[in-house]
Design an enzyme around this catalytic site. Structure first.
Site, PDB file in Angstrom:
ATOM      1  N   TYR A  56       0.849  -1.186   0.000  1.00  0.00           N
ATOM      2  CA  TYR A  56       0.000   0.000   0.000  1.00  0.00           C
ATOM      3  C   TYR A  56       0.891   1.245   0.000  1.00  0.00           C
ATOM      4  CZ  TYR A  56      -3.846  -3.078   1.553  1.00  0.00           C
ATOM      5  OH  TYR A  56      -4.787  -4.074   1.658  1.00  0.00           O
ATOM      6  N   SER A 210     -13.511  -3.988   2.740  1.00  0.00           N
ATOM      7  CA  SER A 210     -14.547  -3.333   1.932  1.00  0.00           C
ATOM      8  C   SER A 210     -15.939  -3.652   2.465  1.00  0.00           C
ATOM      9  CB  SER A 210     -14.442  -3.743   0.456  1.00  0.00           C
ATOM     10  OG  SER A 210     -13.228  -3.317  -0.097  1.00  0.00           O
ATOM     11  N   GLY A 215     -17.323   2.060   0.503  1.00  0.00           N
ATOM     12  CA  GLY A 215     -17.959   3.294   0.968  1.00  0.00           C
ATOM     13  C   GLY A 215     -19.334   3.538   0.414  1.00  0.00           C
ATOM     14  N   PHE A 216     -19.734   2.774  -0.592  1.00  0.00           N
ATOM     15  CA  PHE A 216     -21.022   3.028  -1.232  1.00  0.00           C
ATOM     16  C   PHE A 216     -22.179   2.936  -0.249  1.00  0.00           C
ATOM     17  CE2 PHE A 216     -24.907   1.779  -3.338  1.00  0.00           C
ATOM     18  CZ  PHE A 216     -24.998   2.713  -4.358  1.00  0.00           C
ATOM     19  N   SER A 218     -22.445   3.679   2.726  1.00  0.00           N
ATOM     20  CA  SER A 218     -22.589   4.799   3.659  1.00  0.00           C
ATOM     21  C   SER A 218     -23.660   5.774   3.191  1.00  0.00           C
ATOM     22  CB  SER A 218     -21.256   5.544   3.803  1.00  0.00           C
ATOM     23  OG  SER A 218     -20.931   6.224   2.597  1.00  0.00           O
TER      24      SER A 218
END
Length: 334
Positions: A56, A210, A215-216, A218
């Site tokens: 990362y 995920s 994040g969708f 939320s």
């Protein structure tokens, strides 16, 4: 914050913190000083479980996230559980936003990886060390053997696998018992529910990455949301298209209704649903925002009874939703 035990003895906060987005895949890297303070605030809130990986990072610093996490948490090392991952690198020849990854789990590469991670994390041990993706050229039994030797040497305390099925889990566990499997899991991606029986049988935790479908779930995004096409994976994720927003409205409405009844948020319901489903599931949502950090932690206090979880499962089985991002393409070395 509530806590739970995964595997035989790894005690972690019921909600963990995925740190990837601070350095990678969710736009330009965040300010180091701000994120250092942010990680300290997470500890103060009660987070004890922090997730990173050696890959990362950025083009300039491929290991940026481990360095950030190590520096930020070194003063709290006796209070926190740090998980990191080995076994992949990005295909830097690719021009795609979401570059394919190249799997490499040769024992000598693992050895080099663990020493690098220990140095960057400023620690003498890694609490849980995951194989990030399977290398088709290296049997998982060989990887498990290396993990047992690293445990014997005290360099890692537990190990896990990521994005794997029952066959791989059983083969690995026979050689060196697994503490956790880190797989993609959310209301929009329930593919791995089929491995729940083997996780329960072998006493292995599920670390859900995920958990809000990037994040969708939320509900924070709309048809006009824009993402940087060079640095933000969401720019190529199917759930964030305008068409998907229309298709997923019923799902968001369902979450809104339950959230209202529970005096909670959509994000909290999406996390509480999996926390209350099994005592060995730990979601690790990522965020850079303090209000979201507190909101996600609060999901552990949202209680859904077994019949409420089942009702949600039944609704999810029958609700129309768009495609959802399912992961990065994996190649093998050479």
């Amino acid at each position: 914050m509530k806590y739970r035990t995964i595997g035989k003895k790894l005690k972690v906060s019921a909600v963990g913190l995925g740190c990837m987005g601070m350095s990678h895949a969710y736009g330009a890297p965040a300010d180091k000083k701000e994120m250092t303070e942010f990680l300290a605030q997470a500890v103060d809130i009660g987070y004890t479980f922090f997730d990173t990986a050696e890959c990362y990072g950025t083009d300039d610093n491929p290991h940026d996230n481990e360095e950030l996490v190590g520096a930020a948490l070194k003063n709290y090392r006796d209070k926190v559980i740090i998980g990191t991952k080995f076994g992949i690198r990005f295909d830097e020849n690719s021009t795609e936003t979401n570059k394919p990854v190249i799997a490499d789990a040769r024992p000598e590469v693992i050895r080099k990886s663990v020493e690098g991670s220990l140095k960057r994390l400023q620690t003498d041990h890694i609490d849980i060390y995951y194989q990030h993706r399977q290398d088709p050229k290296i049997p998982v039994e060989e990887v498990a053997g290396v993990m047992q030797r690293l445990i014997d040497e005290g360099k890692i305390l537990n190990w896990g696998l990521s994005e794997v099925d029952e066959e791989i889990i059983r083969r690995a566990h026979k050689v060196c018992p697994l503490t956790a499997v880190q797989n993609r899991y959310s209301m929009m991606y329930r593919n791995y529910e089929k491995i729940f029986p083997v996780l329960e049988e072998l006493n292995i935790g599920l670390v859900a990455f995920s958990p809000m479908a990037n994040g969708f779930l939320s509900g924070a995004y709309g048809k006009d949301s824009k993402f940087d096409s060079k640095t933000d994976y969401r720019s190529v994720m199917p759930q964030f298209t305008a068409e998907a927003m229309n298709k997923n409205q019923a799902l968001l409405n369902l979450l809104e209704d339950i959230a209202r009844n529970k005096n909670a948020t959509k994000a909290q319901i999406s996390l509480a649903w999996m926390i209350d489903k099994k005592p060995w599931i730990v979601p690790i949502p990522g965020t850079r925002k303090l209000n979201r950090l507190k909101e996600n932690a609060g999901a552990a206090d949202v209680n859904l009874a077994a019949e409420e979880v089942q009702a949600l499962d039944d609704a999810l089985n029958n609700i129309e939703m768009s495609a959802v991002f399912g992961g990065t393409v994996v190649k093998s070395e050479g």
